[in-house]
Design an enzyme around this catalytic site. Structure first.
Site, PDB file in Angstrom:
ATOM      1  N   GLU A  64     -26.608  13.927   9.434  1.00  0.00           N
ATOM      2  CA  GLU A  64     -25.533  14.611   9.328  1.00  0.00           C
ATOM      3  C   GLU A  64     -25.564  15.219   7.681  1.00  0.00           C
ATOM      4  O   GLU A  64     -24.830  16.253   7.502  1.00  0.00           O
ATOM      5  CB  GLU A  64     -24.213  13.615   9.030  1.00  0.00           C
ATOM      6  CG  GLU A  64     -22.871  14.568   9.386  1.00  0.00           C
ATOM      7  CD  GLU A  64     -21.802  13.766   8.519  1.00  0.00           C
ATOM      8  OE1 GLU A  64     -21.972  12.685   8.131  1.00  0.00           O
ATOM      9  OE2 GLU A  64     -20.792  14.645   8.310  1.00  0.00           O
ATOM     10  N   THR A  79     -17.366  21.612   4.439  1.00  0.00           N
ATOM     11  CA  THR A  79     -17.293  20.194   3.608  1.00  0.00           C
ATOM     12  C   THR A  79     -17.757  20.501   2.163  1.00  0.00           C
ATOM     13  O   THR A  79     -17.107  19.780   1.477  1.00  0.00           O
ATOM     14  CB  THR A  79     -18.110  19.224   4.396  1.00  0.00           C
ATOM     15  OG1 THR A  79     -17.548  18.990   5.846  1.00  0.00           O
ATOM     16  CG2 THR A  79     -18.055  17.854   3.569  1.00  0.00           C
TER      17      THR A  79
HETATM   18  N1  HSE Z   1     -15.461  11.977   3.746  1.00  0.00           N
HETATM   19  C1  HSE Z   1     -15.992  13.263   3.723  1.00  0.00           C
HETATM   20  C2  HSE Z   1     -15.025  14.256   2.986  1.00  0.00           C
HETATM   21  C3  HSE Z   1     -15.838  13.543   5.279  1.00  0.00           C
HETATM   22  O1  HSE Z   1     -13.842  14.103   2.881  1.00  0.00           O
HETATM   23  O2  HSE Z   1     -15.589  15.143   2.267  1.00  0.00           O
HETATM   24  C4  HSE Z   1     -16.688  14.879   5.638  1.00  0.00           C
HETATM   25  O3  HSE Z   1     -18.088  14.499   5.608  1.00  0.00           O
END
Ligand code: HSE
Length: 293
Positions: free
Chosen positions: A120, A168
């Site tokens: 990922e 992201t």
């Molecule tokens: N915890 C991560 C974020 C999830 O909120 O950036 C996405 O990979």
């Protein structure tokens, strides 16, 4: 050939930034693997044209390298990329479970979590377990550097995906670098309430435990219509609403009897803000599932 269905997931749930995650009953990616001399990748389905098939740049290619398991890998995307529904994590989780089976590597599901997280990281820049853990293990998961704790839960959920893209990488740039003690205390209280709610399968506790004073307000600005959609969902009976993962999907906790209305209301609220959207009526689901070959 080995084929695995790996579900979408929703990370954070507001108060559990980078820690909490939940498997969704739907949508899902389907990953099929066949032994080969070297790894090749074919991607079809939702948003396939945005996903590189070069094994060096693809999440499942990184998983194949980590498991020393070269294969021809077919990924049929059901989870839209850059959705906030753990798209790259679903592919990585599916590949990890499928290749572990194909090559009889013998890793446990828990051991596959950090392996899939490496995959990922190719897509998101950093390795988080909060999406791959629920996609592999199912249920509600608490991912910390010490390991993953899994809780079975049964809750009705809506994941509403607007027709906008938030990467992201961009969503992480707006995360505050510091917090006040009041914000920390507030977050701990909500996170603890949410965990208790998951253990009891109580949508009211889970919903109120999703409030978060830190990350969600900063990210809400990246999602056109977020506040209006949140208000509309709560008015329609949702017990809690927050951004799903890094967004732009919005997650609502509800009861079975209100789920359809909540889903329709969220779509209407996005449309009223000029944004098309699709709502998945879903629930806390199982982890990656092997199909009979
Ligand atoms: N915890 C991560 C974020 C999830 O909120 O950036 C996405 O990979």
């Amino acid at each position: 050939m080995v084929t695995v269905r790996a579900p979408a997931t929703s990370a954070n749930l507001g108060s559990g930034f980078d820690v909490f995650g939940v498997a969704l009953d739907r949508p899902a990616d389907i990953v099929s693997v066949e032994r080969a001399e070297e790894t090749t990748i074919e991607v079809t389905g939702v948003g396939a044209r945005y996903i590189p098939e070069d094994p060096e740049r693809n999440t499942v290619g990184a998983v194949a390298r980590a498991l020393d398991a070269p294969a021809h890998i077919e990924v049929d995307k059901g989870v839209r990329p850059a959705s906030g529904l753990g798209s790259s994590a679903a592919s990585a989780a599916g590949a990890a479970v499928a290749l572990n089976e194909l090559y009889d590597r013998g890793y446990t599901r828990e051991e596959l979590v950090p392996i899939a997280a490496k995959g990922e990281a190719v897509a998101s820049g950093t390795a988080h377990d909060d999406n791959v853990a629920p996609s592999i293990l199912g249920g509600f998961t608490i991912a910390t550097p010490e390991g993953v704790t899994r809780v079975d839960s049964d809750l009705s959920l809506v994941a509403c995906l607007p027709d906008i893209v938030v990467s992201t990488r961009d969503a992480r740039k707006v995360v505050p670098e510091t917090a006040t003690m009041d914000q920390v205390v507030d977050t701990v209280g909500h996170a603890a309430t949410l965990v208790a709610g998951m253990c009891r399968g109580d949508p009211d506790l889970v919903g109120s435990g999703m409030d978060d004073p830190l990350v969600t307000p900063a990210r809400a600005r990246l999602i056109d219509g977020y506040e209006a959609v949140r208000e509309a969902a709560l008015d329609a009976g949702a017990t809690g609403v927050t951004i799903s993962g890094a967004g732009p999907a919005v997650l609502a906790v509800c009861r079975d009897r209100t789920r359809r209305t909540v889903a329709e209301t969220m779509v209407d609220a996005f449309v009223a803000e000029g944004v098309d959207a699709h709502a998945y009526q879903t629930r806390v689901g199982a982890g990656a599932t092997l199909y009979d070959s």
